[in-house]
Design an enzyme around this catalytic site. Sequence first.
Site, PDB file in Angstrom:
ATOM      1  N   GLU A 149     -23.199  -7.226   5.945  1.00  0.00           N
ATOM      2  CA  GLU A 149     -22.053  -6.416   6.383  1.00  0.00           C
ATOM      3  C   GLU A 149     -21.632  -6.773   7.787  1.00  0.00           C
ATOM      4  OE1 GLU A 149     -20.068  -2.943   8.451  1.00  0.00           O
ATOM      5  OE2 GLU A 149     -21.896  -4.009   8.961  1.00  0.00           O
ATOM      6  N   HIS A 178      -3.430  -1.153   0.464  1.00  0.00           N
ATOM      7  CA  HIS A 178      -3.116   0.275   0.426  1.00  0.00           C
ATOM      8  C   HIS A 178      -2.007   0.561   1.434  1.00  0.00           C
ATOM      9  CE1 HIS A 178      -3.567   4.585   0.302  1.00  0.00           C
ATOM     10  NE2 HIS A 178      -4.590   4.518  -0.530  1.00  0.00           N
ATOM     11  N   SER A 205      18.778   3.358   4.938  1.00  0.00           N
ATOM     12  CA  SER A 205      18.615   4.783   4.665  1.00  0.00           C
ATOM     13  C   SER A 205      17.154   5.117   4.380  1.00  0.00           C
ATOM     14  CB  SER A 205      19.465   5.171   3.458  1.00  0.00           C
ATOM     15  OG  SER A 205      19.049   6.427   2.991  1.00  0.00           O
ATOM     16  N   ASP A 259      -8.410  11.442 -15.376  1.00  0.00           N
ATOM     17  CA  ASP A 259      -7.814  10.098 -15.326  1.00  0.00           C
ATOM     18  C   ASP A 259      -6.575  10.102 -14.430  1.00  0.00           C
ATOM     19  OD1 ASP A 259      -9.728   9.029 -16.920  1.00  0.00           O
ATOM     20  OD2 ASP A 259      -8.481   8.868 -18.721  1.00  0.00           O
TER      21      ASP A 259
END
Length: 739
Positions: free
Chosen positions: A413, A675, A614, A652
Amino acid sequence: MAFTRLCQYSSTILCATGGLACICVVMAIVMFPGDPKVNIRREDVTLTDVEDYVIKNINPDNIRQTLRYLTTGTHLGGTEQELDMARYIGSRWQQQGLDQVHFVPYQVLLSYPSPTIPNLIKILDSAGQVVWVSAAKQKPLYAPEEASPDIPFTFIGYSAPANVTGDVVYVYYGREEDFDFVAASGVDISGKIVLARYGAIFRSNIVEMAEARGGIGVILYSDPEDYAPEGSNFVYPHSYYMPPSAAPFGTIKLLDGDPLTPYYPATESAFRIPEDEAPLPKIPAQCISYEDAWQILSRMGGPAAPEKWQGSLNVTYNIGPGLRESGWSLNLDVNNNNTMTTTYNVVGVMTGQEEPDRYVVLGNHYDAWLFGGLDPNSGTAAMLELSRVFTQLRNETGWRPRRSLVFCAWGAEEYGTVGSVEWTEQFAKQLSDRTVAYLNVDMAIEGNYTLRTKSTPLLTDVVFESAKKIANPDPLELEAGRKSVYDTWVVRRPDPNEPGLPLMQFIGSGSDYKGFQHNIGIPCMDTRYTHDNSTIGEPQYHTLYETFALASEIYDKGFHYHTAVAAMWGDLAVVLSESKVLPFSLVKYSNFISKAQDDIIERFGPLINSQNISLEHFTNAGKAINESVTNFNKALEYLDLKSALAVRRVNDQLMMFERAFIDPRGLPGRPEYNHVITAPSKNDAYSGTAFAGLIDTLSAIEEAQEEHRNDLWRTFAHHLAAVTHLLNTAAKVLTDDLW
Ligand SMILES: *[C@@H]1O[C@H](CO)[C@@H](O)[C@H](O)[C@H]1NC(C)=O
Ligand SMILES: *[C@@H]1O[C@H](CO)[C@@H](O)[C@H](O)[C@H]1NC(C)=O
Ligand SMILES: *[C@@H]1O[C@H](CO)[C@@H](O)[C@H](O)[C@H]1NC(C)=O
Ligand SMILES: *[C@@H]1O[C@H](CO)[C@@H](O)[C@H](O)[C@H]1NC(C)=O
Ligand SMILES: *[C@@H]1O[C@H](CO)[C@@H](O)[C@H](O)[C@H]1NC(C)=O
Ligand SMILES: *[C@@H]1O[C@H](CO)[C@@H](O)[C@H](O)[C@H]1NC(C)=O
Ligand SMILES: *[C@@H]1O[C@H](CO)[C@@H](O)[C@H](O)[C@H]1NC(C)=O
Ligand SMILES: *[C@@H]1O[C@H](CO)[C@@H](O)[C@H](O)[C@H]1NC(C)=O
């Protein structure tokens, strides 16, 4: 039974003989018969029973003993010592009786210092003679293991090997505005060695900016102003403050995961890009202690740095360029080596009873720059105790979680979430479909002051509820009437915008949740006990002095803080695996989105309006989420909880909510982040900014020269449309209909 034995043996043999050369093994699986004799009826056990059992059965002495074992030696990613740790964790899980234990190897490019030639910084006089040389290693101060001959030379992961000489420039924390300030002062970074302070942003970003400005090398140090505020007599081992000889290691790779196999798992069949095309720094970087930084700073010339930039060393901090003595220079000599090696994840599974194909994943990395007394092994020790408690509960009662619990010990890591990112790349599809949440504990403690937690808004409420159930480990706080870790959290780290609530931090990057949250859209949280604000980071972080002694003699003598974090982690796992309907905070998320939208309009509204772009569709999409959440929650009141199909259908839909924000093309110019809401901002991979793709582009427009603005506006409009589309998608996934 005979079959189990065989597997157990073959796995041991494989790892014992394979060692680092064991690259042909795809995965060693150890299966256990597991199912206990007693079998209880689910209805007889309430959620609260399981929560109470897990919270009450965590034993601080077990955590202490495991931590002592884990921190006796160093265990740097991709080394034989890391593999020994993997074997230890795997065998503990086998002994505890988890249903499956997997060793998952990846062949990756990591970085090591030379075993024989140290990385050094030298001051050279005008004749080229060496006036001063930095320390090759940190001095042993207290714990016997600090003097181990196995301690590697001080280094920064993925620094380019190079021997450069030049003038030095001090750039404070090395943030974009700091580099801009230096440039505005008329000092050109080009051809210079940059000296920067650790602590404000992710070190990779400092080196990236130095390289982009033509810098030839970077030296990183921690100023005692930030890490030793009470002077050099009150430091480790007399206190938790940073001693003068501490030099924090770290990685300077910018992208997460293995550098040679972007987007794909570093398995045997992987295609590897040439190393010179990998996203690695091209310039050398090295960390040094503040006693060594003093040697440089005390000799620097040029104008004095601004008042704010002055640290607490007893010198005037000058910007440079160069040293005061004419003809003197600085030499930075780095002898690191990027090396192909194998790192292992160890994954243990307790199979769920009703929904074995739904996973609650718990993870912590087990590799460490040095001993890992806090980071990460306080978390590893907590996880091994937690898995023991779960298996004990199963053994005693026959209980099994409703959904599967998956325990992950990640390798490498520290090099930039290598093991976990490769794993989320390898199993992306299955994880995306089946994972309820990922709960990360990078380290259980880095202090004993208060909880510090980051999460997606979706998990805020469950985290708050769990924190309320965990008894306060702090005797003085208990005396003050604050019974739970939540009570201390509210007082010591309040949310400035939400009076009465503790601060739930935004989930940026910097630990193993990255692949889960930012690439797949699995709801993530990361928690730990942290220090107060008298230092800007944990002072021994990534240094030689992050020892078992620091954890057990200074921060947590009774291991009660470790226990509190393990208990909260376990409780969250219970709640997420046992609750029939997933306890996700849709309302929090919806409010979060609408507030983030308001912030954008407030800060950039006029700028955006100047373009005839816009924002109406964008804000309408936020309203659609609000409406959809309201309808969904209303319908939930009438859900037939006895219908397994109805429950599964609703779950779900809940699971798709976070996934809806994943853009397969990634953020503008950053395909490694998918994301669109929670990705961290470009200039600091550690921290989070909602809608980073929009905010970063708008900030760039503000700063750009007129001729570059059009392209940036086009990027903005394109991304705004993508974000709007995904917000609308999120509103739709909460219904049964496609339209
Ligand atoms: C649970 O039972 C298994 C099988 O008897 C045993 O091997 C394991 O050690 C037990 N686990 C714990 C935590 O007691
Ligand atoms: C790097 O350069 C310095 C200064 O020129 C020199 O003293 C040193 O020996 C060089 N290092 C190596 C490993 O060649
Ligand atoms: C300043 O700090 C240095 C390094 O710690 C020390 O050697 C020196 O004696 C100090 N000088 C003064 C005047 O305090
Ligand atoms: C780099 O590391 C590899 C493997 O450890 C070793 O074979 C090689 O000689 C090293 N190269 C240098 C320049 O140190
Ligand atoms: C540290 O926290 C305390 C208590 O919350 C606060 O009063 C103080 O201003 C903070 N100091 C800094 C430097 O942020
Ligand atoms: C908490 O940590 C401080 C150092 O930050 C230490 O002095 C204190 O003893 C610790 N408290 C407990 C209860 O272990
Ligand atoms: C915005 O639209 C108006 C009216 O159509 C037009 O006159 C103006 O040039 C446009 N501005 C920009 C920046 O496109
Ligand atoms: C929807 O918006 C209204 C008005 O701002 C707010 O009161 C309500 O809490 C929101 N509901 C959700 C589910 O976000």
